[in-house]
Design a protein around this motif. Structure first.
Motif, PDB file in Angstrom:
ATOM      1  N   UNK A   4       0.436  -0.908  -0.339  1.00 42.90           N
ATOM      2  CA  UNK A   4       0.324   0.174  -0.156  1.00 42.90           C
ATOM      3  C   UNK A   4       0.634   1.243  -0.128  1.00 42.90           C
ATOM      4  N   UNK A   5       1.230   1.335  -1.607  1.00 39.85           N
ATOM      5  CA  UNK A   5       2.238   3.127  -1.253  1.00 39.85           C
ATOM      6  C   UNK A   5       1.308   4.409  -0.219  1.00 39.85           C
ATOM      7  N   UNK A   6       0.355   4.728  -0.343  1.00 40.53           N
ATOM      8  CA  UNK A   6      -0.157   5.576   0.280  1.00 40.53           C
ATOM      9  C   UNK A   6       0.284   5.692   1.894  1.00 40.53           C
ATOM     10  N   UNK A   7      -0.126   3.951   2.435  1.00 38.81           N
ATOM     11  CA  UNK A   7      -0.281   4.120   3.662  1.00 38.81           C
ATOM     12  C   UNK A   7       1.566   3.718   4.073  1.00 38.81           C
ATOM     13  N   UNK A   8       2.469   3.345   3.220  1.00 43.43           N
ATOM     14  CA  UNK A   8       3.650   3.296   3.008  1.00 43.43           C
ATOM     15  C   UNK A   8       4.625   4.647   3.182  1.00 43.43           C
ATOM     16  N   UNK A   9       3.966   5.665   2.755  1.00 42.53           N
ATOM     17  CA  UNK A   9       4.205   6.992   3.235  1.00 42.53           C
ATOM     18  C   UNK A   9       4.050   7.277   4.451  1.00 42.53           C
ATOM     19  N   UNK A  10       3.294   7.408   4.320  1.00 41.62           N
ATOM     20  CA  UNK A  10       2.200   8.068   6.099  1.00 41.62           C
ATOM     21  C   UNK A  10       2.776   7.284   7.303  1.00 41.62           C
ATOM     22  N   UNK A  11       3.387   5.728   6.737  1.00 40.06           N
ATOM     23  CA  UNK A  11       4.317   5.134   7.996  1.00 40.06           C
ATOM     24  C   UNK A  11       5.246   5.267   8.209  1.00 40.06           C
ATOM     25  N   UNK A  12       6.450   4.879   6.924  1.00 44.12           N
ATOM     26  CA  UNK A  12       7.655   5.465   7.064  1.00 44.12           C
ATOM     27  C   UNK A  12       8.110   6.154   8.219  1.00 44.12           C
TER      28      UNK A  12
END
Length: 140
Positions: free
Chosen positions: A24-32
């Protein structure tokens, strides 16, 4: 308070793990950045970054295909399909847009044939054009 912080940190790590599994690209951008902030294990963060790097071009390509289709721009859709292939988007996702492209192209061709046949007043050409239009779903 320490317990609350530990639970929050665990939640971020759990969400990051799920985002990596889902790609999940959006979640990864937020969570990293959140994972880095709570000092999550470097191996987890590095793995998440690697997945993001691999998946981001695919997601951009998916978005382009969707936007081109929604905009009804067949040339942009063709180009977006080529970009998606190059980015490594799975064929089953691309096929869906190729099918839509093919259907739209068939409708365009049928419409054009119908207009030409009407202009020529050729009964045989008109019969063929009407059949093409029906096959392409223009009568619906």
């Amino acid at each position: 308070e320490k317990l609350v912080q530990l639970k929050a940190n665990f939640g971020v790590r759990e969400q990051l793990t799920q985002a990596m599994q889902d790609k999940d690209v959006q979640a990864l951008k937020k969570l990293i950045p959140e994972a880095e902030k709570i000092k999550a294990p470097k191996a987890d963060v590095d793995k998440a970054k690697k997945i993001l790097k691999a998946e981001e071009p695919k997601q951009d390509a998916r978005d382009k295909m969707h936007t081109a289709y929604d905009g009804g721009d067949l040339k942009k859709l063709k180009d977006a399909i080529a970009v998606a292939r190059k980015a490594g988007v799975p064929e089953e996702e691309i096929k869906e847009y190729e099918d839509m492209l093919s259907g739209a192209e068939n409708k365009e061709k049928a419409e054009s044939s119908l207009k030409e046949a009407m202009a020529s007043r050729d009964v045989s050409a008109l019969k063929i054009a009407i059949q093409l239009a029906q096959d392409a779903g223009l009568d619906k």
